[in-house]
Design a protein around this motif. Structure first.
Motif, short mmCIF file in Angstrom:
data_model
loop_
_atom_site.label_atom_id
_atom_site.label_comp_id
_atom_site.label_asym_id
_atom_site.label_seq_id
_atom_site.Cartn_x
_atom_site.Cartn_y
_atom_site.Cartn_z
N SER A 262 0.86 -1.09 0.06
CA SER A 262 0.10 -0.21 0.00
C SER A 262 0.87 1.27 -0.03
N PHE A 263 0.26 2.21 -0.48
CA PHE A 263 0.77 3.57 -0.43
C PHE A 263 -0.18 4.71 -0.64
N HIS A 264 0.17 5.96 -0.73
CA HIS A 264 -0.61 7.01 -0.52
C HIS A 264 -0.45 7.89 -1.96
N SER A 265 -1.63 8.31 -2.52
CA SER A 265 -1.10 8.88 -3.88
C SER A 265 -0.54 10.16 -3.72
N PRO A 266 -0.80 10.90 -2.76
CA PRO A 266 0.13 12.25 -2.74
C PRO A 266 1.53 12.13 -2.75
N SER A 267 1.96 10.90 -2.30
CA SER A 267 3.45 10.68 -2.31
C SER A 267 3.95 10.53 -3.72
#
Length: 314
Positions: A262-267
């Protein structure tokens, strides 16, 4: 969850596709900017090159932004990626609750309000993409005692709101430290927890030891540096690639059949998260995925789409 033998050992990649906000400041309903979506198309091409599908869990600011919807509509044209939902209650109508740390976990809301927010998000995503979503995540991992039943009533098949080994109870959230990373059936859904792995010489003591070390000043850091116990989540955000590769090997050798990343799109654009502050951080982020995809292929761990997972559920 008893995976069929034909499923093998697989992995899936979830993306928390969300608005930008300062992670150091209190949550604010006014924070609905989605400018970081400008980096999504390029990142998607990189994942496609590795044969990786993205499970895009989008929240209300994304679902109501025509530009973001257009970008994601092109993403799912790859035939493998899929749109799901992620509920950030503080920016998701109806706005009938104060914005506090406790109410940022949707499972803490009154039943009717949690249901209304899920409906508002689900209907908006269905209208935007022409298909009702079937995978959900509570933002901040804010699953509550009624969440699974609410999702099942609305046709969802998968929840991914559980983060084993982590405890958010200090500000009113759930405590997941007693859970492991295995998928399981619950209330008509399948829960796909984010994969958390304990590594090190004392890893068999896992979550209880990690919890105890949290009560000792610098205890967790000392044990980690000594190679005794480390808690590793499968994410490029603040997780060194060497540690993540070791965690993958431990999980595969332990028989975990589905690894969840998982990761966050703003990254995907520098300056929006603590994990990607500049161009060098972004290069490391993409390099992390290059090395991880290569290692997974070497271990014979194939990517799984949401469709692959649903088919395996029977």
């Amino acid at each position: 969850m008893a995976w069929p033998a034909s499923f093998g050992t697989r992995y899936t990649v979830f993306v928390d596709v969300e608005e930008e906000f300062d992670w150091r400041k209190p949550l604010d309903r006014a924070n609905r900017a989605t400018t970081a979506m400008a980096g999504f198309a390029d990142a998607h091409r990189r994942f496609v090159d590795h044969g990786i599908a993205l499970a895009c869990l989008i929240d209300h600011p994304i679902a109501t932004d025509p530009a973001a919807v257009a970008i994601l509509s092109r993403v799912v044209e790859d035939g493998r990626s899929e749109i799901g939902t992620q509920l950030h209650p503080w920016v998701n109508p109806p706005f009938d609750e104060p914005v506090t740390p406790v109410t940022s976990y949707a499972g803490n809301l009154l039943p009717a309000l949690e249901a209304a927010k899920i409906d508002a998000l689900t209907d908006r995503v269905a209208d935007a993409f022409g298909r009702r979503p079937r995978v959900y995540r509570a933002g901040r991992y804010g699953i509550g005692p009624r969440t699974v039943a609410l999702l099942a009533e609305r046709g969802y098949r998968i929840d991914s709101s559980v983060r084993p080994g982590y405890d958010y109870s200090a500000d009113g959230g759930p405590d997941f430290t007693a859970l492991d990373s295995g998928a399981y059936r619950t209330g008509g859904l399948v829960e796909l927890p984010l994969t958390t792995v304990f590594t090190g010489g004392l890893r068999r003591y896992g979550a209880p030891l990690h919890r105890a070390l949290g009560r000792v000043p610098r205890g967790r850091g000392v044990f980690s540096r000594a190679g005794l116990l480390s808690r590793i989540a499968l994410t490029p955000e603040d997780m060194p690639i060497e540690a993540a590769i070791e965690a993958v090997d431990v999980a595969v050798d332990d028989g975990v059949r589905l690894l969840t990343f998982s990761f966050h799109s703003p990254s995907l654009v520098p300056g929006h998260t603590p994990y990607v502050r500049d161009a060098a951080d972004l290069a490391r982020f993409h390099g992390w995925w290059d090395r991880m995809a290569t290692h997974l292929a070497r271990r014979g761990v194939a990517n799984a789409t949401i469709e692959d997972i649903v088919a395996a559920l029977g």
